[in-house]
Design an enzyme around this catalytic site. Structure first.
Site, PDB file in Angstrom:
ATOM      1  N   HIS A 276       0.800  -1.223   0.000  1.00  0.00           N
ATOM      2  CA  HIS A 276       0.000   0.000   0.000  1.00  0.00           C
ATOM      3  C   HIS A 276       0.835   1.276   0.000  1.00  0.00           C
ATOM      4  O   HIS A 276       0.286   2.377  -0.150  1.00  0.00           O
ATOM      5  CB  HIS A 276      -0.967  -0.018   1.185  1.00  0.00           C
ATOM      6  CG  HIS A 276      -2.180  -0.851   0.926  1.00  0.00           C
ATOM      7  ND1 HIS A 276      -2.129  -2.231   0.861  1.00  0.00           N
ATOM      8  CD2 HIS A 276      -3.464  -0.516   0.685  1.00  0.00           C
ATOM      9  CE1 HIS A 276      -3.344  -2.693   0.599  1.00  0.00           C
ATOM     10  NE2 HIS A 276      -4.166  -1.688   0.493  1.00  0.00           N
TER      11      HIS A 276
ATOM     12  N   SER B 164      -7.561   0.639  -1.749  1.00  0.00           N
ATOM     13  CA  SER B 164      -6.909  -0.218  -0.763  1.00  0.00           C
ATOM     14  C   SER B 164      -7.723  -1.486  -0.580  1.00  0.00           C
ATOM     15  O   SER B 164      -8.912  -1.534  -0.903  1.00  0.00           O
ATOM     16  CB  SER B 164      -6.780   0.508   0.570  1.00  0.00           C
ATOM     17  OG  SER B 164      -7.988   0.437   1.311  1.00  0.00           O
ATOM     18  N   ASP B 165      -7.094  -2.508  -0.038  1.00  0.00           N
ATOM     19  CA  ASP B 165      -7.840  -3.672   0.407  1.00  0.00           C
ATOM     20  C   ASP B 165      -8.399  -3.358   1.794  1.00  0.00           C
ATOM     21  O   ASP B 165      -7.968  -2.420   2.474  1.00  0.00           O
ATOM     22  CB  ASP B 165      -6.958  -4.916   0.425  1.00  0.00           C
ATOM     23  CG  ASP B 165      -7.767  -6.187   0.165  1.00  0.00           C
ATOM     24  OD1 ASP B 165      -8.982  -6.174   0.417  1.00  0.00           O
ATOM     25  OD2 ASP B 165      -7.178  -7.189  -0.284  1.00  0.00           O
ATOM     26  N   ALA B 166      -9.373  -4.154   2.215  1.00  0.00           N
ATOM     27  CA  ALA B 166     -10.098  -3.856   3.442  1.00  0.00           C
ATOM     28  C   ALA B 166      -9.158  -3.844   4.650  1.00  0.00           C
ATOM     29  O   ALA B 166      -8.445  -4.818   4.898  1.00  0.00           O
ATOM     30  CB  ALA B 166     -11.214  -4.868   3.648  1.00  0.00           C
TER      31      ALA B 166
END
Length: 978
Positions: free
Chosen positions: A225, A249-251
């Site tokens: 990230h 972003s991913d969770a």
């Protein structure tokens, strides 16, 4: 102020960038900041609706209710059919539009998002990856081709408006679930560019994708990230398309940057770094926008980011929303989609076609296709069951294998072959749940207990154990148990242990049973009563039948799923025992493996006449398998990944170096059970007349490859023609084979067709660490037409012309430490939090060794290196040739992980420490293992080195090296530009 509908951003005749600029300029700073969260609020004064990023559409619309469910992505990969994959994506996006217009959102405010979080482009490096089902293939070219097709199907064909906005997952080098948020994928430049980036690059460059999602893991010690690769690679590839990528972003991953990764000290700093690295939308804290937006506001106030960073991300979001038609409902060509498209007859037919084309016939000694009207027994825990995976939609109906065969054959016997038991409490004498349970084992002694009367599963989710769950599909699975034999009692006494909690069942004073016991000593004892012998029942059914179809495999939510990798590739022990018992009484047995990943079915391959594989194929799985088993359809699926043998020791799951570890068909030396690209047909295909338009292309040229394919069998069929290339006598460790192209072809019996492939010479390229770019070396290659990666049919030589590669320049030019040719005991790590890679010993008690082949050292009299040493012990850096030392440099304490300094040495001084250098050299050679020189080094003196040599660099101690260069002047401190 003008009415919102009259503002310039509402004018469809203005260029997109002008409209975006106008709308952005009308948003307040707070409104812009709020748009950085997944749940962007509405702005009523401008007529902006609420916007949410992300709908899951991996193989159909998921999590929104009943929708058409297509085969898992790995099953779509098995079709090798780009047109079919595109059609599946088109149907999926049409249904997504229907949910967007006609169904209330499941969570949050605003309509269902038209930003589609699919496809997954991570190549399937390790078959034990818990999310194996989500990818297409272990090959990057194959992955990219199908990924682009899926993107184009989602996006639609309108030149202005998107039907849905595809987002590529997960960037980058993400193939493990265990500790996924804290593990680092070590990816050296060759692997990065030839393998991991190679799956993403063509899809982004084609313009088919509109966004990407960063992965949970770290790469070379830096969280994805905050990776510079987002800007340096992803966004750079997209520039020629005219549209920027919208990166999400991913969770919870932004929060992970602080805890558990501890990469930053506080969340404001972490969020700022992610935004500046290129994350445009923060999927964090669910619907709670206040927390992540508050962190970003703090970052703004502290000067960690400025307004331009916020505006840049918001501009990308707004551009995407314009393209999705949000601001031009009257012009949107997809606005008329009606709710009846969901699970419509056309989509059902497409689901059946996709499921049929995904079936792979792995072995057939003549048992298939079944002929006449045989008495068929369908056996196994997946004989009459279809399961949804985490990213699956809710199936509108389920045609199981037994039902599919029953539709065609009438009376079909179906037996699961699992034991039925009762668990009687030793304390009270009561039956657990007051019922009998069918016990299904899914590997590693993990079982589910299903009520024999209702079909519901025993669950431990809410307090006392209860028979309550119809379908296992929750993030935390509470329906899996282990029946542990009590060593202090008879063999029928067991302890019931929940897998999720790890606790044992106990009975409270009121007689309620719950998972409250922390130790076996405090657990309740249960008498296991066998009510029905599942294997015995299956044996009897098989003995009475003409043919047995045994359906085995995995449950997609158990023992291999998101957050959990598989421990191995063997079938569950009880399933293997069932298969062998059935085959003992019915030799005419076909094994159907229904799974999200490969299994080592060595025994079945050796002893059974037929073996097939299908992924979890969705609602039409049973009809698809029936069509193949009975010969209505030719089996046209081909494996998208290698099926390794059971005794084949696979590399460590965290070894991401596909080259050195020997991953995939490209580098794995041992013969697999079933090769990448393998799959049989019911007819015979003959290949002939392989021709190249030229046998001597230039490095920048191309070759036309023609081959004739003939259906020489008695019936129509489908073949996947696979074109591979390989380098001969390469100066680097080249792949055994590399897929260069493929085509799926259907021919009638006796039909012949000539296929022509265009083979650009760039398909022969490798990443040259010496120059930092792709290079096509002149020399000898081979073009291979094959049925699979292990079954070549025709080959043709190819000689690339051009000048020979020049030696690597190490003098007067900075060389990144990671640009080695080979290595041992070396871990790749981050040079700073934002840019650069470095190397460090994996085990500081042993030397790390780096090899740089064929380097020109002419004129070198000194060496300079960039090092960082936190001060954990003595450290030194050595440079040497195959037969002599060059320099030994003591590495001082620099005071921090990112505190870099330059150390220098005069090569002439090495003579004074020759004894030390020679001892270190012997240790380095031992540590290097397979690190070998490409050829004999030329003779040279220590001072004033001349000629081309293989150069070793050895690190002793716990420090990091980012780069080095040999100097032409004594003790030169400055680093030249690359």
């Amino acid at each position: 102020m003008s009415a919102p509908e009259r503002l310039p951003f509402r004018d469809p005749d203005l260029p997109l960038d002008k409209r975006v600029d106008d709308l952005l300029g009308r948003l307040s700073p707070d409104e812009r900041l709020a748009m950085l969260h997944q749940y962007a609020p509405a702005v009523p004064r401008l007529g902006l609706a609420a916007f949410r990023t992300g709908s899951e559409v991996l193989h159909g619309v998921a999590w929104l209710g009943v929708a058409t469910v297509f085969p898992q992505a790995v099953g779509l990969g098995a079709t090798w059919d780009e047109d079919l994959v595109r059609a599946v994506a088109e149907a999926t996006s049409v249904e997504l539009r229907a949910f967007h217009y006609h169904h209330p959102p499941v969570v949050g405010s605003g309509a269902t998002s038209l930003q589609a979080w699919a496809p997954v482009l991570n190549p399937l490096r390790d078959p034990r990856w818990g999310r194996n089902e989500e990818g297409y293939s272990e090959d990057p070219l194959h992955t990219a081709r199908l990924g682009e097709a899926y993107c184009r199907g989602l996006a639609g064909d309108d030149p202005r408006f998107l039907r849905a906005a595809p987002v590529l997952k997960h960037f980058l080098a993400y193939n493990n679930e265990d500790d996924r948020c804290t593990t680092s994928s070590g990816v050296r430049p060759r692997v990065l560019h030839e393998y991991d980036l190679a799956a993403f690059r063509p899809v982004v460059a084609s313009g088919a994708a509109t966004g990407a999602m960063a992965a949970y893991n770290l790469v070379n010690g830096r969280p994805c990230h905050v990776s510079p690769l987002i800007a340096d690679e992803l966004r750079r590839w997209a520039e020629p398309t005219g549209h920027e990528l919208f990166v999400v972003s991913d969770a919870e991953a932004p929060s992970n940057l602080v805890d558990p990764e501890h990469y930053f000290d506080d969340h404001a700093e972490a969020h700022a770094a992610a935004l500046k690295a290129g994350i445009d939308s923060f999927t964090d804290h669910g619907e709670d926008s206040a927390t992540p937006v508050g962190r970003l506001r703090e970052a703004l106030e502290r000067g960690l980011i400025d307004q331009s960073d916020v505006d840049r991300a918001v501009r990308r979001q707004l551009a995407l929303r314009f393209r999705l038609g949000e601001f031009d409902p009257g012009l949107d060509p997809y606005a008329g989609i009606v709710p009846e498209v969901v699970d419509c007859p056309e989509h059902r037919a497409l689901a059946a076609r996709a499921a049929t084309e995904s079936v792979v016939l792995l072995k057939n000694d003549g048992l298939l296709p079944l002929s006449g009207s045989p008495r068929v027994a369908v056996l196994g825990p997946l004989a009459d069951a279809l399961h949804e995976d985490w990213y699956s939609g809710t199936m509108p109906y389920r045609v199981t294998v037994a039902e599919g065969l029953r539709e065609r054959l009438g009376d079909v016997v179906c037996v699961e072959g699992v034991d039925r038991i009762a668990l009687r409490c030793r304390t009270s004498g009561d039956l657990l749940g007051g019922t009998a349970f069918d016990v299904v084992e899914w590997g590693d002694d993990v079982v589910t207990l299903r009520c024999a009367e209702t079909g519901r599963h025993l669950t431990a989710e809410d307090g006392p154990l209860a028979v309550a769950q119809d379908v296992i599909k929750t993030w935390e699975v509470h329906e899996t148990f282990r029946l542990e034999v009590d060593p202090a009692a008879d063999g029928d006494t067991v302890l019931l242990r929940g897998v999720h909690s790890g606790r044992y069942a106990a009975v409270d004073p009121d007689g309620r049973v719950a998972l409250t016991a922390e130790t076996p000593e405090t657990a309740e004892r249960w008498h296991r009563e066998l009510l029905l012998d599942g294997v015995g029942e299956a044996r009897a059914a098989a003995a009475a039948a003409d043919v047995a179809i045994v359906v085995l495999g995995n449950h997609p939510l158990i023992n291999g799923r998101e957050t959990q990798d598989r421990t191995g590739t063997a079938l569950p022990e009880s399933q293997e025992a069932l298969l062998r018992a059935v085959a003992a009484v019915r030799p005419e047995t076909a094994l159907v493996v229904m799974s999200a990943y490969p299994y080592a079915v060595d025994w079945a391959d050796e002893h059974l006449p037929a073996v097939l594989w299908t992924s979890h194929g969705g609602q039409e799985t049973g009809r698809a398998l029936a069509a193949v088993l009975l010969g209505d359809a030719d089996p046209s699926g081909r494996l998208p990944q290698t099926w390794y043998r059971g005794d084949d020791e696979l590399p460590d799951p965290l070894d991401y170096d596909v080259v050195k570890a020997g991953w995939t068909y490209q580098y794995h030396r041992a013969a697999p059970l079933y090769a990448f690209g393998h799959g049989l047909s019911y007819t015979n295909f003959a290949y002939s007349d392989l021709r190249l338009s030229t046998s001597e292309p230039a490095a920048a040229g191309a070759v036309e490859v023609a081959v004739t394919l003939t259906n020489a069998g008695p019936r129509s069929g489908t073949e996947v023609v696979q074109l591979y290339v390989r380098a001969l006598k390469a100066r680097y460790e080249a792949p055994i084979l590399r897929l260069a192209d493929f085509r799926k072809v259907s021919l009638a019996a006796g039909e012949r067709r000539t296929l022509v492939f265009r083979l650009p010479a760039e398909r022969l390229a490798h990443w040259d660490v010496a120059t930092g770019g792709f290079t096509v070396d002149p020399g000898e290659y081979e073009v291979v037409v094959a049925r699979s990666a292990r079954e070549a049919v025709l080959t043709a030589p190819l000689t690339v012309t051009g000048p020979a590669p020049t030696p690597r320049a190490l003098v007067g030019r900075e060389t990144r430490a990671v640009d080695f040719d080979d290595y041992a005991n070396t871990t790749l790590t981050d040079a700073t939090r934002t840019t650069g890679d470095a190397v460090t010993p994996t085990d500081p008690t042993r030397p790390a060794t780096l090899l740089y082949r064929a380097a020109d050292l002419t004129g070198a009299v000194g060496v300079a290196a960039r090092v960082a040493n936190e001060g954990t012990g003595a450290a030194r850096l050595e440079f040497h040739l195959a037969d002599r030392p060059l320099a030994v440099v003591e590495v001082p304490v620099t005071g921090g992980r990112y505190a870099w300094t330059t150390v220098v040495a005069d090569l002439a001084e090495a003579a004074g420490v020759a004894g030390v250098a020679r001892v270190a050299e012997a240790g380095a050679a031992e540590a290097a293992g397979s690190v070998e020189p490409a050829g004999a080094a030329e003779s040279a003196g220590v001072a004033g080195v001349v000629g081309v040599h293989d150069v070793w660099v050895t690190l002793h101690g716990d420090f990091r090296l980012s780069s080095f260069h040999f100097t032409e002047t004594i003790a030169e401190q400055a680093f030249p530009s690359c």
